[in-house]
Write an enzyme that holds these catalytic residues in place. Sequence first.
Site, PDB file in Angstrom:
ATOM      1  N   GLU A   1      17.875  -6.008  13.398  1.00 35.99           N
ATOM      2  CA  GLU A   1      17.598  -4.907  12.253  1.00 35.99           C
ATOM      3  C   GLU A   1      18.691  -5.646  10.774  1.00 35.99           C
ATOM      4  O   GLU A   1      19.990  -6.773  11.816  1.00 35.99           O
ATOM      5  CB  GLU A   1      18.926  -3.971  12.875  1.00 35.99           C
ATOM      6  CG  GLU A   1      17.607  -3.442  14.035  1.00 35.99           C
ATOM      7  CD  GLU A   1      18.342  -2.229  14.888  1.00 35.99           C
ATOM      8  OE1 GLU A   1      19.159  -1.728  14.036  1.00 35.99           O
ATOM      9  OE2 GLU A   1      17.311  -1.496  15.976  1.00 35.99           O
TER      10      GLU A   1
ATOM     11  N   GLY B   1       0.655  -0.714  -0.211  1.00 33.07           N
ATOM     12  CA  GLY B   1      -0.148  -0.222  -0.518  1.00 33.07           C
ATOM     13  C   GLY B   1       1.043   1.193  -0.405  1.00 33.07           C
ATOM     14  O   GLY B   1       1.928   0.916   0.314  1.00 33.07           O
TER      15      GLY B   1
ATOM     16  N   GLY C   1      -1.730   2.551   6.790  1.00 33.87           N
ATOM     17  CA  GLY C   1      -1.410   1.608   7.332  1.00 33.87           C
ATOM     18  C   GLY C   1      -1.285   0.090   7.462  1.00 33.87           C
ATOM     19  O   GLY C   1      -1.317  -1.183   7.972  1.00 33.87           O
ATOM     20  N   LYS C   2      -0.324   0.047   6.736  1.00 34.88           N
ATOM     21  CA  LYS C   2      -0.055  -1.711   6.394  1.00 34.88           C
ATOM     22  C   LYS C   2       1.170  -1.827   7.533  1.00 34.88           C
ATOM     23  O   LYS C   2       0.912  -3.453   7.315  1.00 34.88           O
ATOM     24  CB  LYS C   2       0.838  -1.309   4.984  1.00 34.88           C
ATOM     25  CG  LYS C   2       1.471  -0.323   4.770  1.00 34.88           C
ATOM     26  CD  LYS C   2       2.622  -0.349   2.953  1.00 34.88           C
ATOM     27  CE  LYS C   2       3.521   0.217   3.210  1.00 34.88           C
ATOM     28  NZ  LYS C   2       2.982   1.840   3.530  1.00 34.88           N
ATOM     29  N   SER C   3       1.538  -1.283   7.401  1.00 39.40           N
ATOM     30  CA  SER C   3       2.331  -2.251   8.832  1.00 39.40           C
ATOM     31  C   SER C   3       1.514  -1.972  10.034  1.00 39.40           C
ATOM     32  O   SER C   3       1.572  -3.443  10.805  1.00 39.40           O
ATOM     33  CB  SER C   3       3.651  -0.598   9.108  1.00 39.40           C
ATOM     34  OG  SER C   3       4.577  -0.676   8.725  1.00 39.40           O
TER      35      SER C   3
ATOM     36  N   HIS D   1       7.240   3.695  15.369  1.00 36.88           N
ATOM     37  CA  HIS D   1       7.216   1.674  14.685  1.00 36.88           C
ATOM     38  C   HIS D   1       7.982   0.841  16.192  1.00 36.88           C
ATOM     39  O   HIS D   1       7.233   0.231  16.955  1.00 36.88           O
ATOM     40  CB  HIS D   1       8.284   1.438  13.843  1.00 36.88           C
ATOM     41  CG  HIS D   1       7.255   1.490  12.527  1.00 36.88           C
ATOM     42  ND1 HIS D   1       6.367   0.268  11.858  1.00 36.88           N
ATOM     43  CD2 HIS D   1       7.163   2.227  11.420  1.00 36.88           C
ATOM     44  CE1 HIS D   1       5.766   1.323  10.698  1.00 36.88           C
ATOM     45  NE2 HIS D   1       6.791   2.237  10.487  1.00 36.88           N
TER      46      HIS D   1
ATOM     47  N   ALA E   1      12.959  -5.166  10.399  1.00 33.52           N
ATOM     48  CA  ALA E   1      13.561  -3.893  10.549  1.00 33.52           C
ATOM     49  C   ALA E   1      14.886  -4.069   9.701  1.00 33.52           C
ATOM     50  O   ALA E   1      15.777  -4.288   9.660  1.00 33.52           O
ATOM     51  CB  ALA E   1      13.337  -3.012  11.590  1.00 33.52           C
ATOM     52  N   THR E   2      14.062  -3.063   8.078  1.00 36.98           N
ATOM     53  CA  THR E   2      15.547  -3.326   6.698  1.00 36.98           C
ATOM     54  C   THR E   2      15.899  -1.455   7.391  1.00 36.98           C
ATOM     55  O   THR E   2      17.019  -2.110   5.617  1.00 36.98           O
ATOM     56  CB  THR E   2      14.519  -3.527   5.505  1.00 36.98           C
ATOM     57  OG1 THR E   2      13.729  -2.773   5.942  1.00 36.98           O
ATOM     58  CG2 THR E   2      14.296  -4.488   5.845  1.00 36.98           C
TER      59      THR E   2
END
Length: 181
Positions: free
Chosen positions: A64, A9, A14-16, A52, A34-35
């Site tokens: 990470e 999206g 709101g995708k996360s 987040h 987490a990227t």
Amino acid sequence: MSKVILVTGPAKSGKSEWAENLATQTGKPVIYVATALTDENDTEWLSRIEQHRQRRPKAWVTWEIPLQLVDAITTSQDSCLLIDSLGTWVANLLEQDQSNWEHTIQNLCSGLQDAEQDVILVAEEVGWGIVPAYPVGRTFRDRLGHLVRRIAAIADVVYLVAGGYVLNLTELGSPLPSYKP
């Protein structure tokens, strides 16, 4: 049996949050991948990362991993792996030439198909606007669009989140018959 779920999206849709909800629903231990690369001088970016972090349950483990997603997919079992986000990961790898990039995404897709745990991937939709004026912007948009399409072709479920609403594209849509992952 493991599942691959893609949540895509636009920014701030709101995708996360939806992906986090799905991860919680699995009832499995969640590993949040987490990227993002952090830059201590970019306070706005650090604020986004902190938002987040604050939203995630304390029981979740955070890894990470800005580059080696395949390693994360192949080393975790009996869990739900939530990868947020593919757009950030693609940006981290923009310096790869096209041949290396193709090899990287082939390894990622193979890893997803062989995954022994649930994997939820969050991806941005960036191709709905104008064509970027700069080559690196076009490369980013094209690589992310192609990657999302490849993962969608192998995913068990694909969701589109827009304006705070969730659509299950797997139920509502039909895959393009000409596309071969």
